[in-house]
Design a protein around this motif. Sequence first.
Motif, PDB file in Angstrom:
ATOM      1  N   MET A   1     152.635 -37.372  75.337  1.00 13.62           N
ATOM      2  CA  MET A   1     151.444 -37.952  75.918  1.00 13.62           C
ATOM      3  C   MET A   1     151.376 -39.409  75.487  1.00 13.62           C
ATOM      4  SD  MET A   1     147.433 -36.913  75.136  1.00 13.62           S
ATOM      5  CE  MET A   1     147.873 -35.235  75.004  1.00 13.62           C
ATOM      6  N   SER A   2     151.063 -40.273  76.439  1.00 16.20           N
ATOM      7  CA  SER A   2     150.940 -41.685  76.086  1.00 16.20           C
ATOM      8  C   SER A   2     149.712 -41.878  75.206  1.00 16.20           C
ATOM      9  CB  SER A   2     150.834 -42.549  77.343  1.00 16.20           C
ATOM     10  OG  SER A   2     149.545 -42.479  77.883  1.00 16.20           O
ATOM     11  N   LYS A   3     149.784 -42.857  74.335  1.00 17.86           N
ATOM     12  CA  LYS A   3     148.697 -43.118  73.399  1.00 17.86           C
ATOM     13  C   LYS A   3     147.395 -43.424  74.148  1.00 17.86           C
ATOM     14  CE  LYS A   3     147.514 -45.712  69.304  1.00 17.86           C
ATOM     15  NZ  LYS A   3     147.904 -46.677  68.304  1.00 17.86           N
ATOM     16  N   ALA A   4     147.486 -44.141  75.262  1.00 16.93           N
ATOM     17  CA  ALA A   4     146.289 -44.492  76.035  1.00 16.93           C
ATOM     18  C   ALA A   4     145.567 -43.261  76.566  1.00 16.93           C
ATOM     19  CB  ALA A   4     146.657 -45.404  77.198  1.00 16.93           C
ATOM     20  N   CYS A   5     146.294 -42.196  76.839  1.00 19.70           N
ATOM     21  CA  CYS A   5     145.691 -41.001  77.428  1.00 19.70           C
ATOM     22  C   CYS A   5     145.346 -39.923  76.404  1.00 19.70           C
ATOM     23  CB  CYS A   5     146.622 -40.422  78.492  1.00 19.70           C
ATOM     24  SG  CYS A   5     146.809 -41.499  79.912  1.00 19.70           S
ATOM     25  N   ASP A   6     145.590 -40.192  75.131  1.00 15.21           N
ATOM     26  CA  ASP A   6     145.286 -39.236  74.077  1.00 15.21           C
ATOM     27  C   ASP A   6     143.766 -39.179  73.870  1.00 15.21           C
ATOM     28  OD1 ASP A   6     145.030 -37.713  71.812  1.00 15.21           O
ATOM     29  OD2 ASP A   6     146.445 -38.878  70.609  1.00 15.21           O
ATOM     30  N   ALA A 116     142.301 -38.003  90.543  1.00 19.50           N
ATOM     31  CA  ALA A 116     143.241 -38.176  89.441  1.00 19.50           C
ATOM     32  C   ALA A 116     142.525 -38.121  88.097  1.00 19.50           C
ATOM     33  CB  ALA A 116     143.996 -39.487  89.592  1.00 19.50           C
ATOM     34  N   LEU A 117     141.319 -38.661  88.034  1.00 19.21           N
ATOM     35  CA  LEU A 117     140.522 -38.631  86.805  1.00 19.21           C
ATOM     36  C   LEU A 117     140.236 -37.189  86.387  1.00 19.21           C
ATOM     37  CD1 LEU A 117     138.928 -40.925  85.147  1.00 19.21           C
ATOM     38  CD2 LEU A 117     136.947 -40.096  86.399  1.00 19.21           C
ATOM     39  N   VAL A 118     139.842 -36.358  87.338  1.00 17.98           N
ATOM     40  CA  VAL A 118     139.546 -34.953  87.062  1.00 17.98           C
ATOM     41  C   VAL A 118     140.831 -34.198  86.710  1.00 17.98           C
ATOM     42  CG1 VAL A 118     138.747 -32.808  88.146  1.00 17.98           C
ATOM     43  CG2 VAL A 118     137.413 -34.902  88.380  1.00 17.98           C
ATOM     44  N   SER A 126     142.770 -37.943  78.401  1.00 21.45           N
ATOM     45  CA  SER A 126     141.501 -38.658  78.393  1.00 21.45           C
ATOM     46  C   SER A 126     141.290 -39.341  79.743  1.00 21.45           C
ATOM     47  CB  SER A 126     141.517 -39.723  77.296  1.00 21.45           C
ATOM     48  OG  SER A 126     140.513 -40.679  77.524  1.00 21.45           O
ATOM     49  N   PRO A 127     140.188 -39.029  80.433  1.00 16.60           N
ATOM     50  CA  PRO A 127     139.915 -39.738  81.686  1.00 16.60           C
ATOM     51  C   PRO A 127     139.727 -41.237  81.446  1.00 16.60           C
ATOM     52  CG  PRO A 127     138.392 -37.905  81.418  1.00 16.60           C
ATOM     53  CD  PRO A 127     139.184 -38.009  80.158  1.00 16.60           C
ATOM     54  N   ASN A 128     139.071 -41.593  80.330  1.00 16.91           N
ATOM     55  CA  ASN A 128     138.865 -43.005  79.991  1.00 16.91           C
ATOM     56  C   ASN A 128     140.219 -43.697  79.834  1.00 16.91           C
ATOM     57  OD1 ASN A 128     136.949 -41.110  78.743  1.00 16.91           O
ATOM     58  ND2 ASN A 128     135.811 -42.925  78.148  1.00 16.91           N
ATOM     59  N   GLY A 129     141.096 -43.073  79.066  1.00 17.90           N
ATOM     60  CA  GLY A 129     142.421 -43.652  78.817  1.00 17.90           C
ATOM     61  C   GLY A 129     143.259 -43.714  80.074  1.00 17.90           C
ATOM     62  N   ARG A 131     142.204 -43.941  83.185  1.00 19.42           N
ATOM     63  CA  ARG A 131     141.696 -44.974  84.083  1.00 19.42           C
ATOM     64  C   ARG A 131     141.980 -46.378  83.567  1.00 19.42           C
ATOM     65  NH1 ARG A 131     140.946 -48.464  86.848  1.00 19.42           N
ATOM     66  NH2 ARG A 131     139.399 -48.805  88.460  1.00 19.42           N
ATOM     67  N   SER A 132     141.958 -46.549  82.251  1.00 22.95           N
ATOM     68  CA  SER A 132     142.148 -47.888  81.678  1.00 22.95           C
ATOM     69  C   SER A 132     143.528 -48.472  81.987  1.00 22.95           C
ATOM     70  CB  SER A 132     141.918 -47.866  80.167  1.00 22.95           C
ATOM     71  OG  SER A 132     142.964 -47.170  79.510  1.00 22.95           O
ATOM     72  N   GLN A 133     144.482 -47.613  82.315  1.00 20.31           N
ATOM     73  CA  GLN A 133     145.821 -48.093  82.657  1.00 20.31           C
ATOM     74  C   GLN A 133     145.847 -48.885  83.961  1.00 20.31           C
ATOM     75  OE1 GLN A 133     149.040 -45.007  81.574  1.00 20.31           O
ATOM     76  NE2 GLN A 133     147.263 -43.842  82.296  1.00 20.31           N
TER      77      GLN A 133
END
Length: 182
Positions: A1-6, A116-118, A126-129, A131-133
């Motif tokens: 898992m990418s760090k941004a999506c953890d 995609a968020l859901v 993480s939906p926040n992570g 989306r931040s990409q």
Amino acid sequence: MSKACDPSGAPVGDVGTALLMVDARIKQIHELDPADGDAAEYRELDGLFAASTDADGLQDLVDGTCTLIYMFMQWLRATHEEGGKDVIEYVVPTLVTTLRQMPKSVRPHTIPTMTALVIAAGTGLSPNGWRSQYGDWTLEEMNALEATVFLVAEHINRMADDHGFAVRLIADALPGGEHDGD
């Protein structure tokens, strides 16, 4: 898992306010009589809240909304897996169909992002992570995000046959949020 999506590194945001907004919207749909003018009162309260919040407060609300989506989807995932079902198969098609039926509130080009968020949340990201990409949130995505969190909460409520179940589920999980059964 990418760090941004953890999920462990994602901002939690203002979950309490996001939950209050979802609760208000659910009550507006299920409990209020439009003839009494209650819907206009809720719209006015939404406007007052938005006017009283600075950019950091709005970002906290967006982060809190994403956290709610994550928490709702984790509950849905566990519940569906208990029944041998795939959460994505049972949640996403209904969500997309409903969002498509709301063209005045939810712009069609925002639906893939919400989907995609859901899916991210339903697969443990993480939906926040996630989306931040893809850059900053857009103003058009705000209505879609609000509709998405509401629709996911309503999915839970329909499963439980209880209009307040999703809100209580999260409220009970928050610090000091033990529900006393009232």
